[in-house]
Design an enzyme around this catalytic site. Structure first.
Site, PDB file in Angstrom:
ATOM      1  N   SER A   1     -10.125   5.671  -3.941  1.00 49.11           N
ATOM      2  CA  SER A   1     -11.097   6.765  -3.967  1.00 49.11           C
ATOM      3  C   SER A   1     -10.654   7.946  -4.829  1.00 49.11           C
ATOM      4  CB  SER A   1     -11.402   7.234  -2.550  1.00 49.11           C
ATOM      5  OG  SER A   1     -10.216   7.642  -1.894  1.00 49.11           O
TER       6      SER A   1
ATOM      7  N   ARG B   1     -10.556   9.203   3.128  1.00 43.24           N
ATOM      8  CA  ARG B   1     -10.288   9.726   4.472  1.00 43.24           C
ATOM      9  C   ARG B   1     -11.306  10.783   4.875  1.00 43.24           C
ATOM     10  NH1 ARG B   1      -3.753  10.101   3.370  1.00 43.24           N
ATOM     11  NH2 ARG B   1      -3.349   7.873   3.665  1.00 43.24           N
TER      12      ARG B   1
ATOM     13  N   LYS C   1       0.871  -1.170   0.000  1.00 41.24           N
ATOM     14  CA  LYS C   1       0.000   0.000   0.000  1.00 41.24           C
ATOM     15  C   LYS C   1       0.907   1.219   0.000  1.00 41.24           C
ATOM     16  CE  LYS C   1      -3.555   2.036   2.911  1.00 41.24           C
ATOM     17  NZ  LYS C   1      -4.508   1.716   3.969  1.00 41.24           N
TER      18      LYS C   1
ATOM     19  N   TYR D   1     -14.652   1.321  -6.998  1.00 42.49           N
ATOM     20  CA  TYR D   1     -15.922   2.031  -6.821  1.00 42.49           C
ATOM     21  C   TYR D   1     -16.693   2.091  -8.143  1.00 42.49           C
ATOM     22  CZ  TYR D   1     -13.503   3.474  -2.563  1.00 42.49           C
ATOM     23  OH  TYR D   1     -12.826   3.457  -1.379  1.00 42.49           O
TER      24      TYR D   1
ATOM     25  N   LYS E   1      -2.018  -1.217  -3.972  1.00 38.28           N
ATOM     26  CA  LYS E   1      -2.849  -0.032  -4.193  1.00 38.28           C
ATOM     27  C   LYS E   1      -2.042   1.223  -4.036  1.00 38.28           C
ATOM     28  CE  LYS E   1      -5.394   1.209  -0.114  1.00 38.28           C
ATOM     29  NZ  LYS E   1      -6.472   0.872   0.811  1.00 38.28           N
TER      30      LYS E   1
HETATM   31  C1  PBG Z   1      -7.392   2.301   5.819  1.00 39.58           C
HETATM   32  C2  PBG Z   1      -7.709   2.428   4.402  1.00 39.58           C
HETATM   33  C3  PBG Z   1      -7.512   3.524   3.567  1.00 39.58           C
HETATM   34  C4  PBG Z   1      -8.022   3.147   2.352  1.00 39.58           C
HETATM   35  C5  PBG Z   1      -8.467   1.840   2.466  1.00 39.58           C
HETATM   36  N1  PBG Z   1      -8.254   1.404   3.734  1.00 39.58           N
HETATM   37  C6  PBG Z   1      -6.995   4.875   3.846  1.00 39.58           C
HETATM   38  C7  PBG Z   1      -5.626   5.104   4.383  1.00 39.58           C
HETATM   39  O1  PBG Z   1      -4.756   4.212   4.389  1.00 39.58           O
HETATM   40  O2  PBG Z   1      -5.362   6.220   4.865  1.00 39.58           O
HETATM   41  C8  PBG Z   1      -8.112   3.978   1.146  1.00 39.58           C
HETATM   42  C9  PBG Z   1      -9.049   3.448   0.126  1.00 39.58           C
HETATM   43  C10 PBG Z   1      -9.428   4.416  -0.907  1.00 39.58           C
HETATM   44  O3  PBG Z   1      -8.891   5.539  -0.990  1.00 39.58           O
HETATM   45  O4  PBG Z   1     -10.323   4.069  -1.680  1.00 39.58           O
HETATM   46  N2  PBG Z   1      -6.292   1.523   6.128  1.00 39.58           N
HETATM   47 ZN    ZN Z   2      -5.678   2.203   8.062  1.00 37.39          ZN
END
Ligand code: PBG
Ligand code: ZN
Length: 314
Positions: A266, A196, A186, A305, A240
């Site tokens: 997102s 967020r 990630k 999405y 991701k």
């Molecule tokens: C939390 C999480 C996040 C996303 C998925 N799980 C946000 C982050 O790591 O701050 C983001 C998913 C998205 O933006 O669609 N661990």
């Molecule tokens: Zn998280």
């Protein structure tokens, strides 16, 4: 002679067919909460209250998409993220409701993390201004066990703590059918900002998670993270965001020939929506082309999405 104007739908069907995409590859994200709401930063996406979750899932199943991932937005937050593993938490109630209505006709994944459940918005337990990796592992293990107990088919740890797969595997003991899809790579990214803005306690546009999420410029670290999660027993490894990282998807697929999922996040959704709303790009074309490119890069599963929208072309 070439026909001048082809039917768009036919063109999109061809693009997906050429990429080898099927509905069974898609996973639709669902936000559950106690309160319903629109998501301003993600036009067309909504937050579903637990009591409406089965109706929402009916729409997803009706489109032919068999899988969804649940993200919870809790009522209360504390420093140890304790509402995340509550038997009566939003995710646990939602999963129970979905499973009791639809059983094995739907695959339910759950996001396992603490960021939505603690006031800092960080993916780990924060103490003395640091993220405590090992304390977080204990919490993640409890969360995963509570999701499995509620009936989740797959738990998906997204905190990027070292050892998250091993810790969860240990906690799943009796739940032998529950799989682990790990967010192994990630990347630290501002492309999570729309997520967020709906899920976190703090409304801020920038978050620095670079001490535990992977940096953009280091493919070697990505391979290492992936290899570690495979060795710890992950059933699927995940990468991701999607679009700027498709070279890594191909690299991982070639090197490990292991199941790989990609999350189209997102911000990737919001960028296409925002540009299309201003008439700058064609929304349908870009949804289709971006999803097709993720498949072409080698993804076995795609969390997006756009999944519901594009199902009509599959
Ligand atoms: C939390 C999480 C996040 C996303 C998925 N799980 C946000 C982050 O790591 O701050 C983001 C998913 C998205 O933006 O669609 N661990
Ligand atoms: Zn998280």
């Amino acid at each position: 002679m070439q026909q001048l104007e082809r039917d768009d739908e036919e063109r999109y069907r061809d693009i997906f067919a050429a990429a080898g995409l099927r509905k069974s590859h898609l996973i639709f994200p669902v936000f559950v909460s106690d309160k319903p709401g629109k998501i301003e930063s993600m036009p067309g996406m909504t937050v579903t209250p637990v009591e409406k979750i089965t109706e929402h899932v009916q729409t997803i199943i009706g489109s032919g998409i068999p899988s969804l991932i649940v993200f919870g937005i809790p009522k209360s937050r504390d420093r140890s993220g304790s509402s995340a593993s509550n038997r009566k938490g939003v995710v646990q109630r939602a999963v129970r409701a979905i499973k009791s209505s639809y059983g094995s006709s739907v695959n339910v994944l759950t996001d396992v993390c603490v960021c939505q459940y603690n006031p800092s918005g960080h993916c780990g337990i924060v103490s003395s201004n640091r993220v405590d990796n090992d304390a977080t592992l204990r919490v993640l293990a409890e969360i995963a066990a509570s999701h499995a107990e509620a009936g989740a088919d797959v738990v998906a740890p997204s905190s990027m703590m070292d050892g998250q797969v091993r810790a969860i595997k240990g906690a799943l003991g009796g739940f032998t059918k529950t799989m682990i899809f790990s967010y192994s790579a990630k990347h630290a990214s501002s492309l999570y900002a729309p997520f967020r803005s709906v899920a976190f306690a703090k409304k801020r546009s920038r978050f620095d998670k670079s001490s535990y999420q992977v940096p953009y410029a280091n493919p070697r670290q990505v391979l290492l993270e992936i290899e570690t999660d495979i060795n710890e027993g992950a059933d699927m490894v995940m990468i991701k965001p999607a679009l700027a990282y498709l070279d890594l998807v191909r690299m991982v697929k070639d090197k490990f020939s292991y199941p790989v999922a990609v999350q189209n996040v997102s911000g990737e959704y919001a960028m296409i929506k925002a540009a299309a709303m201003r008439g700058l790009v064609d929304e349908e074309e870009w949804k289709v082309c971006s999803i097709a490119s993720i498949k072409r890069a080698g993804a076995d599963r795609i969390i997006s999405y756009f999944a519901l929208d594009v199902s009509k072309y599959l």
